[in-house]
Design an enzyme around this catalytic site. Structure first.
Site, PDB file in Angstrom:
ATOM      1  N   TYR A  72       0.663  -1.262  -0.066  1.00  0.00           N
ATOM      2  CA  TYR A  72      -0.341  -0.063  -0.030  1.00  0.00           C
ATOM      3  C   TYR A  72       0.504   1.437   0.572  1.00  0.00           C
ATOM      4  O   TYR A  72       0.054   2.295  -0.276  1.00  0.00           O
ATOM      5  CB  TYR A  72      -0.833  -0.322   0.905  1.00  0.00           C
ATOM      6  N   HIS A  91      -0.237 -11.659   2.679  1.00  0.00           N
ATOM      7  CA  HIS A  91      -1.375 -10.888   1.643  1.00  0.00           C
ATOM      8  C   HIS A  91      -1.902 -11.269   0.415  1.00  0.00           C
ATOM      9  O   HIS A  91      -2.867 -11.994   0.533  1.00  0.00           O
ATOM     10  CB  HIS A  91      -0.543  -9.842   1.249  1.00  0.00           C
ATOM     11  N   LYS A 128       1.745  -6.382   5.927  1.00  0.00           N
ATOM     12  CA  LYS A 128       1.250  -7.706   5.277  1.00  0.00           C
ATOM     13  C   LYS A 128       2.375  -7.576   4.512  1.00  0.00           C
ATOM     14  O   LYS A 128       3.232  -6.657   3.882  1.00  0.00           O
ATOM     15  CB  LYS A 128      -0.032  -7.526   4.652  1.00  0.00           C
TER      16      LYS A 128
END
Ligand code: A2P
Length: 340
Positions: free
Chosen positions: A75, A138, A105
């Site tokens: 992200y 993830h 993650k």
């Protein structure tokens, strides 16, 4: 004791000083801290586009009372989250980092035994933290090392060796670099594969879950195995690569919200919480951040819950990106082991 009873007991033990009376749940972990059952998500698509505002947004979230934050190497929000934590300490919004529950993650390009520990160390460096509360695989997917992007390049997809990747996750927990470990986007079958060799069972499975994708089978399985489900996209993540408008536009949810004098978002969040899961929600708007915290002193009626349970099901993010004729998953059926 089943997960739900444990959760109710733990929430009834909340002290008056706990953050905004968000209930907590004692995870399978080396943590003496329980997981707050409402957390703040930081996945903003396209990744990296809102890095400048992310730190301020997270700081506001801490200010209004969030204590659980969810990020990921993918992200690009680990760094702003780390900076927001430093600022929150400096501004005395929190007394110690230990008041926060932080999850990150492992991205698919690091889902190889020897890449896991270096990836976690990089994550901790980005966050400027000594430990995570929770580290997740993830996706049940490996791609060749080096790239951090979604969609992944299909030519880079390779089979994941769940046993050896999970062993490396266990090592991370044993080293104290994370207090608990878990997975994300795993089917019952893939969880069984991990459980068949794990010394430490996954504490969490973080998956898409909202009234339009209720995950009934997976929830039952995880409850039996003592794995806490975390719901991502509880509002359908409208406007993202993995999102759908169907949740926020659902007529039944609109009717229930109106009848209760709550927002549709609050109905979704309350519904997920009442299913015995941890809910991860994101808003960049301070009023909506506060509104989303305000779901713990009212209930859905049995009739409202019954109607929601009968909504037609639609998966917002089937993740066809991970399916390829030449890759390890040749169909969505294989990726999700039929749970689609
Ligand atoms: P915003 O940041 O403008 O509030 P999800 O958690 O399912 O990924 O959904 C996140 C999206 O839902 C964001 O676009 C966010 O927009 C929006 N959202 C979050 N909380 C609310 C709310 N209470 N009412 C309406 N939209 C919301």
């Amino acid at each position: 004791m089943d997960a739900r009873t444990k959760m109710q007991e733990s929430s009834s033990q909340l002290s008056a000083t706990s953050y905004q009376s968000v209930p907590t749940f004692p995870l399978h972990s080396t943590n003496d801290k329980a997981i707050p059952l409402l957390g703040f998500g930081t996945a903003e698509y396209p990744f990296g586009a809102s890095i400048d505002t992310m730190k301020q947004t997270i700081l506001e979230a801490i200010e209004v009372g969030y204590r659980h934050f969810d990020t990921a190497a993918l992200y690009q929000t680990e760094q702003p989250l780390g900076e927001a934590i430093s600022d929150a300490l400096r501004l005395r919004l929190i007394k110690s980092r230990d008041e926060l529950f932080i999850t990150s993650k492992l991205w698919c390009s690091d889902a190889h035994h020897d890449c896991v520990l270096p990836a976690l160390k990089k994550t901790l460096k980005n966050l400027k933290l000594e430990y995570l509360d929770l580290y997740l695989i993830h996706w049940p997917v490996s791609v060749k090392p080096g790239e951090y992007e979604l969609p992944v390049k299909k030519k880079d997809l390779v089979p994941i060796d769940l046993k050896s990747v999970w062993e490396a996750m266990e090592e991370c927990q044993a080293l104290g670099l994370t207090k608990s470990i878990g997975v994300s986007n795993f089917s019952c079958k893939k969880l069984e594969t991990i459980l068949s060799t794990a010394k430490i069972p996954p504490a969490v499975n973080q998956v898409e879950m909202n009234p339009m994708w209720q995950q009934k089978k997976l929830r039952k399985f995880c409850d039996e195995k003592g794995i806490l489900i975390e719901s991502y996209s509880p509002l359908g993540a409208k406007g993202t690569l993995w999102g759908t408008n169907r949740v926020m536009e659902c007529e039944l949810l609109k009717e229930i919200a109106q009848a209760k004098g709550k927002s549709l978002a609050q109905v979704c969040l309350r519904w997920a919480y009442e299913q015995g899961v941890c809910v991860l929600v994101k808003s960049f708007n301070k009023e909506r951040m506060k509104q989303n915290l305000d779901i713990f002193d009212w209930k859905l009626s049995a009739e409202e819950s019954r109607k929601i349970s009968q909504l037609p099901q639609f998966k917002g993010f089937p993740a066809g990106e991970f399916v390829s004729d030449d890759g390890p998953y040749k169909s969505l059926e294989e990726l999700w082991d039929g749970e689609i």
